[in-house]
Scaffold this motif. Structure first.
Motif, PDB file in Angstrom:
ATOM      1  N   UNK A 195       0.808  -1.222   0.000  1.00  0.00           N
ATOM      2  CA  UNK A 195       0.000   0.000   0.000  1.00  0.00           C
ATOM      3  C   UNK A 195       0.842   1.273   0.000  1.00  0.00           C
ATOM      4  N   UNK A 196       2.151   1.145   0.123  1.00  0.00           N
ATOM      5  CA  UNK A 196       3.035   2.310   0.032  1.00  0.00           C
ATOM      6  C   UNK A 196       4.360   1.868  -0.577  1.00  0.00           C
ATOM      7  N   UNK A 197       5.080   2.826  -1.143  1.00  0.00           N
ATOM      8  CA  UNK A 197       6.350   2.537  -1.805  1.00  0.00           C
ATOM      9  C   UNK A 197       7.518   2.986  -0.933  1.00  0.00           C
ATOM     10  N   UNK A 198       8.624   2.260  -1.035  1.00  0.00           N
ATOM     11  CA  UNK A 198       9.860   2.665  -0.367  1.00  0.00           C
ATOM     12  C   UNK A 198      10.975   2.707  -1.414  1.00  0.00           C
ATOM     13  N   UNK A 199      12.015   3.483  -1.110  1.00  0.00           N
ATOM     14  CA  UNK A 199      13.117   3.620  -2.067  1.00  0.00           C
ATOM     15  C   UNK A 199      13.964   2.360  -2.149  1.00  0.00           C
ATOM     16  N   UNK A 200      14.047   1.630  -1.035  1.00  0.00           N
ATOM     17  CA  UNK A 200      14.862   0.416  -1.029  1.00  0.00           C
ATOM     18  C   UNK A 200      14.283  -0.551  -0.006  1.00  0.00           C
ATOM     19  N   UNK A 201      13.775  -1.700  -0.472  1.00  0.00           N
ATOM     20  CA  UNK A 201      13.116  -2.646   0.435  1.00  0.00           C
ATOM     21  C   UNK A 201      14.078  -3.222   1.462  1.00  0.00           C
ATOM     22  N   UNK A 202      15.315  -3.484   1.062  1.00  0.00           N
ATOM     23  CA  UNK A 202      16.268  -4.054   2.013  1.00  0.00           C
ATOM     24  C   UNK A 202      16.489  -3.110   3.196  1.00  0.00           C
ATOM     25  N   UNK A 203      16.576  -1.820   2.895  1.00  0.00           N
ATOM     26  CA  UNK A 203      16.735  -0.840   3.966  1.00  0.00           C
ATOM     27  C   UNK A 203      15.488  -0.789   4.838  1.00  0.00           C
ATOM     28  N   UNK A 204      14.326  -0.837   4.221  1.00  0.00           N
ATOM     29  CA  UNK A 204      13.062  -0.822   4.971  1.00  0.00           C
ATOM     30  C   UNK A 204      12.994  -1.997   5.943  1.00  0.00           C
ATOM     31  N   UNK A 205      13.299  -3.189   5.461  1.00  0.00           N
ATOM     32  CA  UNK A 205      13.238  -4.367   6.323  1.00  0.00           C
ATOM     33  C   UNK A 205      14.316  -4.327   7.402  1.00  0.00           C
ATOM     34  N   UNK A 246       3.368   3.920  12.309  1.00  0.00           N
ATOM     35  CA  UNK A 246       2.651   3.080  11.351  1.00  0.00           C
ATOM     36  C   UNK A 246       3.652   2.510  10.354  1.00  0.00           C
ATOM     37  N   UNK A 247       3.290   1.458   9.640  1.00  0.00           N
ATOM     38  CA  UNK A 247       4.189   0.947   8.599  1.00  0.00           C
ATOM     39  C   UNK A 247       4.561   2.030   7.577  1.00  0.00           C
ATOM     40  N   UNK A 248       3.602   2.872   7.243  1.00  0.00           N
ATOM     41  CA  UNK A 248       3.894   3.948   6.286  1.00  0.00           C
ATOM     42  C   UNK A 248       4.946   4.905   6.836  1.00  0.00           C
ATOM     43  N   UNK A 249       4.868   5.230   8.122  1.00  0.00           N
ATOM     44  CA  UNK A 249       5.863   6.108   8.734  1.00  0.00           C
ATOM     45  C   UNK A 249       7.233   5.437   8.814  1.00  0.00           C
ATOM     46  N   UNK A 252       8.693   5.897   5.489  1.00  0.00           N
ATOM     47  CA  UNK A 252       9.242   7.253   5.353  1.00  0.00           C
ATOM     48  C   UNK A 252      10.595   7.340   6.044  1.00  0.00           C
ATOM     49  N   UNK A 253      10.684   6.777   7.234  1.00  0.00           N
ATOM     50  CA  UNK A 253      11.940   6.755   7.982  1.00  0.00           C
ATOM     51  C   UNK A 253      13.025   6.014   7.201  1.00  0.00           C
ATOM     52  N   UNK A 254      12.686   4.856   6.656  1.00  0.00           N
ATOM     53  CA  UNK A 254      13.689   4.057   5.939  1.00  0.00           C
ATOM     54  C   UNK A 254      14.184   4.765   4.685  1.00  0.00           C
ATOM     55  N   UNK A 255      13.315   5.544   4.040  1.00  0.00           N
ATOM     56  CA  UNK A 255      13.751   6.309   2.862  1.00  0.00           C
ATOM     57  C   UNK A 255      14.816   7.327   3.244  1.00  0.00           C
ATOM     58  N   UNK A 256      14.631   7.974   4.379  1.00  0.00           N
ATOM     59  CA  UNK A 256      15.623   8.968   4.833  1.00  0.00           C
ATOM     60  C   UNK A 256      16.931   8.274   5.243  1.00  0.00           C
TER      61      UNK A 256
END
Length: 263
Positions: A195-205, A246-249, A252-256
């Motif tokens: 439901x939302x996009x991230x710049x890099x999934x590995x960083x998000x996880x 939230x997962x969306x937040x 956002x954090x992982x993108x930064x």
């Protein structure tokens, strides 16, 4: 299969149910039938079952689909499944966390608590249509937890990012042999686009993992300790605790964080 039949099979096979392996065998065929029905299996589906045990799900699965694979670690149970269903089932002997999953469309399993988390994470790395898993009720509640609750976890966030997840029904402990101390639940997992996009999934996880590993600490403290950001990083949410985002937040954090890691 009922409790008496399960007791007889346990005796005949010589299996000694081990707490360390979470070997609590489902004895209610009505629950097993609903479990399989929830998976919406067609004849052409490739079905994967982890931990078939004494085959209460397996015997229903082979009537639903022509391609059923079971992964079983226990030699005695693997022998039983092979002897009973050898012409209808592909049996993989080994640890579900170590062997490669074959391609599959539907995942149907009564998961031992000890491997529930790693198996779910491994499952999410595969392409499939639907999974229906039996897990301990408290684990099921972690899978669908709300932000800010004690049950909200890394598992919750990863599932939300990759799939729709819902508890289908609670299964009383009395439906198992040996009887466990807690109830179980059937949970449906249906993959979908995030439901939302991230710049890099590995960083998000990774951000999710690091922060939840130290959920009582401020996010900034955890990420700095892990050398993911410098001490002077200017990123939102660093003074928050991960369970409040939230997962969306978190995305956002992982993108930064990713921007700091790849300037």
């Amino acid at each position: 299969m009922n409790r008496e039949e399960t007791t007889q099979l346990i005796s005949q096979t010589g299996i000694v149910p081990k707490k360390s392996k979470g070997q609590n065998f489902l004895t209610d065929e009505r629950v097993a039938q609903r479990h399989v029905d929830f998976a919406d299996i067609s004849k052409d589906d490739r079905v994967l079952e982890v931990g078939p045990g004494l085959g209460i799900l397996t015997k229903i699965l082979i009537e639903k689909a022509d391609d059923v694979t079971c992964i079983e670690l226990d030699d005695i149970l693997a022998d039983y499944i092979e002897d009973t269903y050898s012409d209808r089932v592909k049996l993989i002997r080994g640890d579900a966390m170590k062997v490669d999953f074959p391609p599959f469309d539907r995942f149907v399993s009564n998961l031992p608590y000890s491997i529930s988390t790693p198996v779910i994470f491994k499952l999410l790395d595969h392409d499939f249509k639907k999974a229906v898993v039996m897990v301990q009720k408290e684990f099921a509640e972690r899978m669908v937890a709300d932000v800010g609750t004690d049950d909200y976890s890394r598992l919750t966030v990863n599932l939300y990012y990759r799939a729709d997840c819902r508890i289908l029904e609670t299964v009383p402990a009395s439906r198992f042999k040996p009887k466990p101390k807690v109830d179980s639940a059937l949970v449906e997992i249906t993959p979908r686009e995030s439901p939302f996009k991230v710049k890099d999934e590995r960083t998000f996880f990774k951000v999710t993992e690091v922060a939840f590993n130290h959920r009582r600490k401020k996010i900034g403290t955890s990420l700095k300790s892990a050398k993911m950001i410098p001490n002077d990083a200017d990123i939102p949410y660093l003074d928050e605790r991960i369970e409040r985002l939230t997962p969306e937040q978190i995305g956002e954090l992982s993108d930064r964080v990713f921007e700091y890691m790849h300037p």
